[in-house]
Design a protein around this motif. Sequence first.
Motif, PDB file in Angstrom:
ATOM      1  N   ALA A  55     -20.103 -17.101 -39.568  1.00  0.00           N
ATOM      2  CA  ALA A  55     -20.331 -18.217 -38.644  1.00  0.00           C
ATOM      3  C   ALA A  55     -19.643 -17.954 -37.310  1.00  0.00           C
ATOM      4  CB  ALA A  55     -19.829 -19.520 -39.253  1.00  0.00           C
ATOM      5  N   GLU A  56     -18.451 -17.370 -37.346  1.00  0.00           N
ATOM      6  CA  GLU A  56     -17.739 -17.070 -36.110  1.00  0.00           C
ATOM      7  C   GLU A  56     -18.455 -15.978 -35.320  1.00  0.00           C
ATOM      8  OE1 GLU A  56     -13.183 -16.014 -34.649  1.00  0.00           O
ATOM      9  OE2 GLU A  56     -13.632 -16.191 -36.782  1.00  0.00           O
ATOM     10  N   ALA A  57     -18.968 -14.962 -36.014  1.00  0.00           N
ATOM     11  CA  ALA A  57     -19.717 -13.896 -35.332  1.00  0.00           C
ATOM     12  C   ALA A  57     -21.011 -14.440 -34.735  1.00  0.00           C
ATOM     13  CB  ALA A  57     -20.019 -12.755 -36.303  1.00  0.00           C
ATOM     14  N   ARG A  58     -21.663 -15.351 -35.425  1.00  0.00           N
ATOM     15  CA  ARG A  58     -22.891 -15.966 -34.887  1.00  0.00           C
ATOM     16  C   ARG A  58     -22.568 -16.810 -33.660  1.00  0.00           C
ATOM     17  NH1 ARG A  58     -28.142 -16.216 -35.633  1.00  0.00           N
ATOM     18  NH2 ARG A  58     -29.191 -18.154 -35.179  1.00  0.00           N
ATOM     19  N   ALA A  59     -21.460 -17.527 -33.697  1.00  0.00           N
ATOM     20  CA  ALA A  59     -21.049 -18.321 -32.540  1.00  0.00           C
ATOM     21  C   ALA A  59     -20.737 -17.407 -31.357  1.00  0.00           C
ATOM     22  CB  ALA A  59     -19.841 -19.185 -32.880  1.00  0.00           C
ATOM     23  N   LEU A  60     -20.142 -16.252 -31.609  1.00  0.00           N
ATOM     24  CA  LEU A  60     -19.902 -15.277 -30.542  1.00  0.00           C
ATOM     25  C   LEU A  60     -21.217 -14.813 -29.922  1.00  0.00           C
ATOM     26  CD1 LEU A  60     -17.098 -12.869 -31.810  1.00  0.00           C
ATOM     27  CD2 LEU A  60     -17.060 -14.283 -29.783  1.00  0.00           C
ATOM     28  N   ALA A  61     -22.197 -14.506 -30.766  1.00  0.00           N
ATOM     29  CA  ALA A  61     -23.492 -14.054 -30.262  1.00  0.00           C
ATOM     30  C   ALA A  61     -24.172 -15.157 -29.451  1.00  0.00           C
ATOM     31  CB  ALA A  61     -24.380 -13.604 -31.416  1.00  0.00           C
ATOM     32  N   SER A  89     -20.962  -4.506 -22.748  1.00  0.00           N
ATOM     33  CA  SER A  89     -20.818  -3.675 -23.944  1.00  0.00           C
ATOM     34  C   SER A  89     -19.379  -3.772 -24.436  1.00  0.00           C
ATOM     35  CB  SER A  89     -21.175  -2.226 -23.622  1.00  0.00           C
ATOM     36  OG  SER A  89     -21.056  -1.430 -24.775  1.00  0.00           O
ATOM     37  N   ASN A  90     -19.220  -4.140 -25.693  1.00  0.00           N
ATOM     38  CA  ASN A  90     -17.902  -4.318 -26.314  1.00  0.00           C
ATOM     39  C   ASN A  90     -17.000  -5.240 -25.497  1.00  0.00           C
ATOM     40  OD1 ASN A  90     -18.262  -2.819 -28.684  1.00  0.00           O
ATOM     41  ND2 ASN A  90     -17.896  -0.921 -27.577  1.00  0.00           N
ATOM     42  N   TYR A  91     -17.565  -6.313 -25.003  1.00  0.00           N
ATOM     43  CA  TYR A  91     -16.816  -7.296 -24.221  1.00  0.00           C
ATOM     44  C   TYR A  91     -16.026  -8.172 -25.195  1.00  0.00           C
ATOM     45  CZ  TYR A  91     -15.898 -11.083 -20.938  1.00  0.00           C
ATOM     46  OH  TYR A  91     -15.296 -12.034 -20.146  1.00  0.00           O
ATOM     47  N   THR A  92     -14.723  -8.204 -25.024  1.00  0.00           N
ATOM     48  CA  THR A  92     -13.863  -8.982 -25.923  1.00  0.00           C
ATOM     49  C   THR A  92     -13.973 -10.467 -25.601  1.00  0.00           C
ATOM     50  OG1 THR A  92     -12.311  -7.149 -26.090  1.00  0.00           O
ATOM     51  CG2 THR A  92     -11.514  -9.312 -26.758  1.00  0.00           C
ATOM     52  N   LEU A  93     -14.271 -11.229 -26.635  1.00  0.00           N
ATOM     53  CA  LEU A  93     -14.393 -12.677 -26.499  1.00  0.00           C
ATOM     54  C   LEU A  93     -13.841 -13.287 -27.776  1.00  0.00           C
ATOM     55  CD1 LEU A  93     -15.523 -14.978 -24.704  1.00  0.00           C
ATOM     56  CD2 LEU A  93     -17.639 -14.795 -25.996  1.00  0.00           C
ATOM     57  N   GLY A  94     -12.792 -14.060 -27.642  1.00  0.00           N
ATOM     58  CA  GLY A  94     -12.174 -14.650 -28.831  1.00  0.00           C
ATOM     59  C   GLY A  94     -11.600 -13.564 -29.718  1.00  0.00           C
ATOM     60  N   ASP A 117     -39.107 -13.174 -16.501  1.00  0.00           N
ATOM     61  CA  ASP A 117     -38.998 -13.538 -17.924  1.00  0.00           C
ATOM     62  C   ASP A 117     -38.184 -12.473 -18.641  1.00  0.00           C
ATOM     63  OD1 ASP A 117     -40.517 -15.889 -17.764  1.00  0.00           O
ATOM     64  OD2 ASP A 117     -42.377 -14.727 -17.791  1.00  0.00           O
ATOM     65  N   LEU A 118     -37.055 -12.900 -19.176  1.00  0.00           N
ATOM     66  CA  LEU A 118     -36.110 -11.973 -19.786  1.00  0.00           C
ATOM     67  C   LEU A 118     -36.038 -12.171 -21.291  1.00  0.00           C
ATOM     68  CD1 LEU A 118     -33.186 -12.533 -17.272  1.00  0.00           C
ATOM     69  CD2 LEU A 118     -34.756 -10.596 -17.302  1.00  0.00           C
ATOM     70  N   LEU A 119     -35.774 -11.088 -21.984  1.00  0.00           N
ATOM     71  CA  LEU A 119     -35.480 -11.124 -23.410  1.00  0.00           C
ATOM     72  C   LEU A 119     -34.034 -10.669 -23.554  1.00  0.00           C
ATOM     73  CD1 LEU A 119     -36.577 -11.544 -26.270  1.00  0.00           C
ATOM     74  CD2 LEU A 119     -37.063  -9.100 -26.324  1.00  0.00           C
ATOM     75  N   VAL A 120     -33.178 -11.579 -23.991  1.00  0.00           N
ATOM     76  CA  VAL A 120     -31.742 -11.298 -24.094  1.00  0.00           C
ATOM     77  C   VAL A 120     -31.382 -11.145 -25.564  1.00  0.00           C
ATOM     78  CG1 VAL A 120     -29.430 -12.137 -23.596  1.00  0.00           C
ATOM     79  CG2 VAL A 120     -31.291 -12.633 -22.020  1.00  0.00           C
ATOM     80  N   THR A 121     -30.693 -10.057 -25.872  1.00  0.00           N
ATOM     81  CA  THR A 121     -30.204  -9.827 -27.227  1.00  0.00           C
ATOM     82  C   THR A 121     -28.687  -9.761 -27.176  1.00  0.00           C
ATOM     83  OG1 THR A 121     -32.190  -8.575 -27.775  1.00  0.00           O
ATOM     84  CG2 THR A 121     -30.300  -8.311 -29.234  1.00  0.00           C
ATOM     85  N   ALA A 122     -28.043 -10.655 -27.897  1.00  0.00           N
ATOM     86  CA  ALA A 122     -26.581 -10.695 -27.958  1.00  0.00           C
ATOM     87  C   ALA A 122     -26.147 -10.314 -29.366  1.00  0.00           C
ATOM     88  CB  ALA A 122     -26.072 -12.084 -27.608  1.00  0.00           C
ATOM     89  N   THR A 123     -25.212  -9.397 -29.428  1.00  0.00           N
ATOM     90  CA  THR A 123     -24.669  -8.949 -30.709  1.00  0.00           C
ATOM     91  C   THR A 123     -23.201  -9.337 -30.769  1.00  0.00           C
ATOM     92  OG1 THR A 123     -26.170  -7.059 -30.667  1.00  0.00           O
ATOM     93  CG2 THR A 123     -24.341  -6.958 -32.218  1.00  0.00           C
ATOM     94  N   GLY A 124     -22.847 -10.176 -31.723  1.00  0.00           N
ATOM     95  CA  GLY A 124     -21.461 -10.592 -31.916  1.00  0.00           C
ATOM     96  C   GLY A 124     -20.854  -9.858 -33.096  1.00  0.00           C
ATOM     97  N   ARG A 125     -19.670  -9.294 -32.903  1.00  0.00           N
ATOM     98  CA  ARG A 125     -18.996  -8.535 -33.959  1.00  0.00           C
ATOM     99  C   ARG A 125     -17.578  -9.060 -34.177  1.00  0.00           C
ATOM    100  NH1 ARG A 125     -20.829  -4.693 -30.883  1.00  0.00           N
ATOM    101  NH2 ARG A 125     -22.636  -3.533 -31.533  1.00  0.00           N
ATOM    102  N   ILE A 126     -17.268  -9.250 -35.445  1.00  0.00           N
ATOM    103  CA  ILE A 126     -15.896  -9.539 -35.852  1.00  0.00           C
ATOM    104  C   ILE A 126     -15.609  -8.596 -37.011  1.00  0.00           C
ATOM    105  CG2 ILE A 126     -14.322 -11.209 -36.851  1.00  0.00           C
ATOM    106  CD1 ILE A 126     -15.794 -13.366 -35.394  1.00  0.00           C
TER     107      ILE A 126
END
Length: 166
Positions: A55-61, A89-94, A117-126
């Motif tokens: 859930a925390e990784a999804r919130a980061l994304a 890339s590898n931006y530290t957040l939380g 029109d943009l397609l944004v893909t966010a990858t959250g990693r913990i």
Amino acid sequence: MNTRRTTRRSTPNSRRGIALLLVLIAMATATTLTLGWLASQDNASIVGRNIATAAEARALACSGIDIAASITQTETSWHVPGGDGMLLSNYTLGSGTIDLAILDQATNAPPTEDTTDLLVTATGRIGELTQIVTASISLLENDDGNLEGEVDDFALFALRSIELSN
């Protein structure tokens, strides 16, 4: 005369054996159920920790999507020709990191000056856990034909109070 009197002892009731058998079956069933419940509780803390981390990784994304939307509304050069489409890339957040990739929806290539029109893909990693969120962002043109780059309105929401200071 000698008479013999024979007394017959009554045989034990056969129902008493059935009652004992039923009690033994009930005890075996209760023991089996208890052991099964205890075995299932063995990994409950691990599962709970994994759910919280996911859930925390999804919130980061999701926060990464919000960051990308905010960046596209600024004068930042996010649509540099020849770029690879990686905004962060590898931006530290939380307690984790995020990667942001932006592509033109029409060409599936990195965005250019004409991209709206943009397609944004966010990858959250913990740690080892990764969550990916994809969103579409449409940039609006103003009356002059230029892309809107300002956020004119905002809102603040609070449960009790909001304090502002210099």
